[in-house]
Structures are given as structure tokens and as C-alpha cells.
Design a protein around this motif. Structure first.
Motif, PDB file in Angstrom:
ATOM      1  N   CYS A 103      -5.290   3.912 -11.474  1.00 34.93           N
ATOM      2  CA  CYS A 103      -4.606   2.879 -10.676  1.00 34.93           C
ATOM      3  C   CYS A 103      -3.097   3.070 -10.666  1.00 34.93           C
ATOM      4  O   CYS A 103      -2.326   2.095 -10.702  1.00 34.93           O
ATOM      5  N   PRO A 105       0.084   3.880  -8.565  1.00 36.88           N
ATOM      6  CA  PRO A 105       0.376   3.787  -7.131  1.00 36.88           C
ATOM      7  C   PRO A 105       0.558   5.159  -6.490  1.00 36.88           C
ATOM      8  O   PRO A 105       1.158   6.055  -7.078  1.00 36.88           O
ATOM      9  N   GLY A 110       6.329   3.095  -6.430  1.00 34.10           N
ATOM     10  CA  GLY A 110       5.436   2.390  -7.342  1.00 34.10           C
ATOM     11  C   GLY A 110       5.146   3.176  -8.601  1.00 34.10           C
ATOM     12  O   GLY A 110       5.091   2.627  -9.707  1.00 34.10           O
ATOM     13  N   ASN A 293      -0.922   2.189 -15.867  1.00 34.71           N
ATOM     14  CA  ASN A 293      -0.649   0.913 -15.217  1.00 34.71           C
ATOM     15  C   ASN A 293      -1.130  -0.172 -16.171  1.00 34.71           C
ATOM     16  O   ASN A 293      -2.342  -0.361 -16.331  1.00 34.71           O
TER      17      ASN A 293
END
Length: 348
Positions: A103, A105, A110, A293
């Protein structure tokens, strides 16, 4: 005041389908200089990222960031296993399998925000015939397509789909003997995949339930199927329901030995290599440190994200060249017919 972390960005200028001319400026603008002492290095040839990362680990660099696709990530990561140097990822490839599973980005901004946050966790990685992999490895059709993809000389989902469509009708399944802790079994299979993470990339989920923290690999055996069954398998791959398909056999193990009837291609994280009849695959538990993340530590893709990826897949099929359509028509299967089945399955 704490000492700044030394961070090296290894940038592959030719990976994926997007230009990276603005990357140095974006890194300079977004990186938190209060905690990092950065340096940028650009790869010049295949294997260069692995060499740079190996030297970084030997020097005790805190973080090495792979800026590129799955091949670049694999090169960097395999040089960092069982070291204190953590892997960061700025995904710029055509598939970005490991980044998607974690996960991270897909946009650079990001990914840089996660690097600034600098949450680090440990994960498993796999080894196939001595070659480390972090997402998937395998043999059979997916290795065969990886070889064709590498030979094509250009990247991106269209090239991949073109090869799948052109070669899929001609590919012949092989017979495999599989030895694990439960004994020996024989399968005639279209492909055998060993997954440390959940997907190949592009949200194509070969092992929807896989996790990189359990010390096990998910083994997926895809039995032979005909053209009528192909659309359902494609739908299941993108809808995270492959395990429900009757043509799919799955189990989990720490290591496996596979013997096939003849030498051929295998792949590790999408990179193909020719090897012999005997193949050994194993999992190394918690052997790599990765910036994560912290809000979504492993794959928790929302249904609409998978739906969008699936929509992209069949929309791309509409754009393939006329010669591929002709090949499929000769085989009795038109792309438009496949699209109709895919849409019907999606809406049901």
C-alpha cells in the motif's frame, strides 16, 4: 539533536513508462532534510542497482530507496537482505507489485511522504534456485510470458497483454512433480506460482490471501483450461477471487522442490531466467526491513480499486493491434466476445 539518517536514492532512468526528469527536484522539495542526509545515484546498466545497494549496506547506510519498477526493487532489495539497511520504494514501473501489496502510493509525492514518516517493519522474502524474490516467482505460462515481455524491448500493460493474447492460445501445459513436507504429488499445470506477496502487479492477485509476515509461501497451481474458461480466470485474478476457481489449487509451505520434464524459464519478480528441470523455492522469515505505510501495513485494497484495475484490463484489450485480433479469430475466439463475458461476470 539526533544524527541525521543517511539515505541513498537509486534511480533507474529507463524503468517503467514514465520519465523521471523531475524526480531530483521533487525529492529536493519534499524530503525532510531535518532527519535525512540524501544522495542520488542513477543506474547505468542491468545489475547496477544491486551493486550500488550492496555497497550502501556495507557502508551502513540507513535507508536505500529503489526508484523504478519491480526489477529495480528486486535488485536493491536482494542486496539489503539480512542487513540493518532498510528498503524504501518510490514505484515508477509498469506493475509495481511490491509497492501495491504494501500500500505504498504509486505517486511520487505520496511515496516520499511515507519515507519522511520513516516507519520501518520486517518482512519475509523468497528464494528460487538461489535468486531472491519479494513478490512472486514461478514457472509455466507466467515465466514464459515474462520471457516474451523481456524480449519485446518495450514496457507497459499493452505489451504484456499483447503477449498474453498472442501466446496464450499456443502454450502447452507441463507436468510437474512437487515435493513438500506433506509428500510428493504430480500435476499437469498451466503454471505454478509461489507467492510471498499477494499480486503480480497492476492489481492482478495471484494469491489474494498472501502475507509477507507468516514465514510461508502461497503455492498456486493453475490446471489446464480451455478458451471458454479463460475469461472467468481473468476476472478472478483481478477481483481477488482466484481461490474460488475450480482450476486453481493452493496450499502454503515454507519450502518446496519442483521437478519438471524439461529445462525452461522461471521468473522471480517478473524477471525471467532459463534453468534446469529441478527448482527449489523457500521462504526466509523476516529477512528484509522495509519502509511501510503505517496506516495500511499490508494489502487492503478497496473493492473499487480492484474494479478500476479490472476495467483498465478489458479496456486495454480493446486497443490491441488488429493482427492480434486476427490471431484470436483464427483460434475461434474474438476479443469482443471475451470482453462481453468479462463484463457479465463483473456485473453478476
Amino acid at each position: 539533536m539526533s544524527k541525521k539518517k543517511r539515505i541513498i536514492f537509486i534511480i533507474n532512468p529507463i524503468s517503467g513508462t514514465q520519465k523521471k526528469d523531475d524526480l531530483p527536484e521533487l525529492i529536493d522539495q519534499m524530503l525532510d532534510y531535518s532527519q535525512f542526509d540524501p544522495e542520488l545515484r542513477f543506474t547505468q546498466y542491468r545489475g547496477h542497482a544491486a551493486e550500488i545497494a550492496r555497497q550502501c549496506a556495507a557502508e551502513g547506510v540507513d535507508i536505500v530507496v529503489a526508484v523504478g519498477g519491480d526489477g529495480t526493487v528486486n535488485e536493491v532489495a536482494r542486496s539489503l537482505v539480512h542487513t540493518n539497511t532498510a528498503l524504501g520504494i518510490i514505484p515508477c514501473g509498469s506493475g509495481n507489485g511490491l509497492a501495491r501489496h504494501l500500500c505504498i502510493p504509486i505517486d511520487v509525492s505520496g511515496a516520499l511522504e511515507l519515507i519522511n514518516n520513516c516507519a520501518i517493519d520486517s518482512f519475509d522474502y523468497g528464494v528460487i534456485n538461489g535468486l531472491p524474490f519479494f513478490c512472486t516467482c514461478g514457472m509455466g505460462f507466467d515465466a514464459f510470458i515474462s520471457l516474451k515481455f523481456a524480449e519485446a524491448g518495450k514496457r507497459g500493460p499493452i505489451t504484456y497483454i499483447e503477449n498474453v493474447l498472442k501466446e496464450g492460445l499456443k502454450y502447452r501445459p507441463e507436468t510437474y512433480e512437487i515435493v513438500d513436507s506433506t509428500g510428493t504429488t504430480r500435476y499437469r499445470a498451466f503454471l505454478i506460482a509461489c507467492a510471498n506477496a499477494s499480486q503480480y502487479g497492476n492489481n492482478a492477485y495471484i494469491a489474494p490471501g498472501a502475507t509477507m509476515k507468516d514465514g510461508m509461501m502461497d503455492v498456486i497451481i493453475m490446471e489446464p483450461f480451455d478458451a471458454i474458461e479463460a475469461p472467468q480466470i481473468a476476472a478472478d485474478l483481478f477481483m481477488k477471487t482466484l481461490g474460488n476457481n475450480s482450476k486453481i489449487k493452493t496450499f502454503r509451505t515454507k519450502n518446496i522442490h519442483i521437478r519438471r520434464t524439461q529445462p525452461g524459464a522461471i521468473h522471480y519478480d517478473g524477471d525471467p531466467i532459463m534453468t534446469g528441470k529441478d527448482i527449489d523455492v523457500s521462504i526466509e522469515h523476516m529477512g528484509i526491513r522495509i519502509i511501510i505505510n503505517p496506516n495500511i501495513p499490508e494489502d487492503k485494497a478497496q473493492p473499487n480499486q480492484v474494479l478500476n484495475a479490472f476495467s483498465d484490463f478489458f479496456n486495454n484489450i480493446n486497443n490491441v493491434r488488429e493482427d492480434i485480433v486476427d490471431d484470436l479469430e483464427k483460434g475461434g475466439r474474438k476479443i469482443q466476445a471475451i470482453n462481453k463475458v468479462l463484463l457479465r461476470k463483473l456485473r453478476s
